[in-house]
Write an enzyme that holds these catalytic residues in place. Structure first.
Site, PDB file in Angstrom:
ATOM      1  N   ILE A 112       0.816  -1.214   0.000  1.00 22.68           N
ATOM      2  CA  ILE A 112       0.000   0.000   0.000  1.00 22.68           C
ATOM      3  C   ILE A 112       0.856   1.273   0.000  1.00 22.68           C
ATOM      4  O   ILE A 112       0.446   2.285  -0.528  1.00 22.68           O
ATOM      5  CB  ILE A 112      -1.019  -0.005   1.167  1.00 22.68           C
ATOM      6  CG1 ILE A 112      -2.106   1.045   0.917  1.00 22.68           C
ATOM      7  CG2 ILE A 112      -0.315   0.175   2.512  1.00 22.68           C
ATOM      8  CD1 ILE A 112      -3.333   0.876   1.747  1.00 22.68           C
ATOM      9  N   ASN A 169      -2.818   2.617  15.024  1.00 21.75           N
ATOM     10  CA  ASN A 169      -3.242   2.381  16.395  1.00 21.75           C
ATOM     11  C   ASN A 169      -3.652   3.730  16.964  1.00 21.75           C
ATOM     12  O   ASN A 169      -3.358   4.773  16.380  1.00 21.75           O
ATOM     13  CB  ASN A 169      -2.164   1.672  17.223  1.00 21.75           C
ATOM     14  CG  ASN A 169      -0.901   2.474  17.344  1.00 21.75           C
ATOM     15  OD1 ASN A 169      -0.932   3.623  17.792  1.00 21.75           O
ATOM     16  ND2 ASN A 169       0.221   1.903  16.950  1.00 21.75           N
ATOM     17  N   GLY A 209       2.988  -3.710  11.222  1.00 19.01           N
ATOM     18  CA  GLY A 209       2.127  -3.913  10.063  1.00 19.01           C
ATOM     19  C   GLY A 209       2.063  -2.714   9.144  1.00 19.01           C
ATOM     20  O   GLY A 209       3.070  -2.061   8.854  1.00 19.01           O
ATOM     21  N   VAL A 210       0.854  -2.418   8.661  1.00 16.11           N
ATOM     22  CA  VAL A 210       0.641  -1.295   7.743  1.00 16.11           C
ATOM     23  C   VAL A 210       1.095   0.008   8.397  1.00 16.11           C
ATOM     24  O   VAL A 210       1.755   0.835   7.768  1.00 16.11           O
ATOM     25  CB  VAL A 210      -0.849  -1.203   7.324  1.00 16.11           C
ATOM     26  CG1 VAL A 210      -1.126   0.078   6.563  1.00 16.11           C
ATOM     27  CG2 VAL A 210      -1.246  -2.412   6.496  1.00 16.11           C
ATOM     28  N   ASP A 211       0.743   0.194   9.657  1.00 18.54           N
ATOM     29  CA  ASP A 211       1.083   1.422  10.378  1.00 18.54           C
ATOM     30  C   ASP A 211       2.592   1.665  10.372  1.00 18.54           C
ATOM     31  O   ASP A 211       3.057   2.765  10.044  1.00 18.54           O
ATOM     32  CB  ASP A 211       0.553   1.324  11.809  1.00 18.54           C
ATOM     33  CG  ASP A 211       0.507   2.655  12.539  1.00 18.54           C
ATOM     34  OD1 ASP A 211       0.522   3.708  11.881  1.00 18.54           O
ATOM     35  OD2 ASP A 211       0.438   2.627  13.776  1.00 18.54           O
ATOM     36  N   THR A 269      -7.111  -6.732  10.258  1.00 14.74           N
ATOM     37  CA  THR A 269      -6.868  -8.159  10.009  1.00 14.74           C
ATOM     38  C   THR A 269      -5.485  -8.627  10.438  1.00 14.74           C
ATOM     39  O   THR A 269      -5.227  -9.828  10.418  1.00 14.74           O
ATOM     40  CB  THR A 269      -7.063  -8.522   8.523  1.00 14.74           C
ATOM     41  OG1 THR A 269      -6.110  -7.804   7.734  1.00 14.74           O
ATOM     42  CG2 THR A 269      -8.474  -8.204   8.072  1.00 14.74           C
ATOM     43  N   GLY A 270      -4.627  -7.721  10.827  1.00 11.27           N
ATOM     44  CA  GLY A 270      -3.290  -8.113  11.280  1.00 11.27           C
ATOM     45  C   GLY A 270      -3.321  -8.460  12.756  1.00 11.27           C
ATOM     46  O   GLY A 270      -4.053  -9.354  13.187  1.00 11.27           O
ATOM     47  N   VAL A 271      -2.557  -7.711  13.537  1.00  6.88           N
ATOM     48  CA  VAL A 271      -2.470  -7.998  14.973  1.00  6.88           C
ATOM     49  C   VAL A 271      -3.801  -7.796  15.704  1.00  6.88           C
ATOM     50  O   VAL A 271      -3.972  -8.301  16.805  1.00  6.88           O
ATOM     51  CB  VAL A 271      -1.355  -7.166  15.676  1.00  6.88           C
ATOM     52  CG1 VAL A 271       0.005  -7.538  15.151  1.00  6.88           C
ATOM     53  CG2 VAL A 271      -1.609  -5.685  15.550  1.00  6.88           C
TER      54      VAL A 271
END
Length: 170
Positions: free
Chosen positions: A10, A23, A31-33, A122-124
């Site tokens: 992404i 978060n 993850g994405v963050d 969908t990750g952590v």
């Protein structure tokens, strides 16, 4: 609105706005963050710190969204949204749908025509892919928005398959 799917990263998307599965602290994470903050550079974190010092002293609430610069990303903006942690005891589907609606509302405020979403929660945060895909696609389809293209950018083949099934199911 056109909804497209892509398996990939992404942070490499040349769109008006990339949605960050953040978060509540807005200070980066995994993850994405973590990827958004790493690739986007320090200007994203600087704006997040300003948001924490002003409007979001206790953090960004689950289901809400807020925009910052995209820093070094090929997008113009990052829209940060906090997805719910999955719970088998409590239905939090509304909060997950809200992440998508609120992100599109912020995109409209910015004048964004193209928006890339990850598979939020969908990750952590543990949300099962099939359910998350169904909720995400349903919320985007039902949203009253001026966004012309929503691109779901899925990191894994499993996520892509789940979103593909959700998209063709309804």
């Amino acid at each position: 609105m056109r909804i497209t799917l892509l398996q990939g990263d992404i942070t490499a998307q040349a769109v008006d706005a990339v949605v960050n599965a953040a978060n509540s602290s807005l200070m980066g994470g995994g993850g994405v963050d973590g990827a958004v903050h790493r690739r986007g550079g320090p200007s994203i974190l600087e704006e997040c710190r300003r948001l924490r010092a002003s409007r979001y002293g206790r953090g960004l609430p689950t289901g809400q969204a807020v925009a910052t610069t995209a820093g070094d990303l090929p997008a113009r903006w990052v829209i940060h949204t906090v997805g719910p942690v999955f719970s088998p005891e409590e239905d939090r589907s509304d909060l997950l749908a809200s992440c998508h609606r609120e992100s599109l509302r912020v995109a409209d405020e910015l004048g964004a025509a193209t928006v890339a979403f990850p598979a939020v929660s969908t990750g952590v945060f543990g949300w099962p892919l099939d359910g998350a895909a169904r909720i995400a696609v349903g919320a985007v389809r039902a949203a009253a928005t001026r966004v012309r293209e929503v691109r779901f950018v899925l990191f894994t083949p499993d996520a892509y398959t789940a979103f593909e099934q959700a998209l063709t199911a309804g």
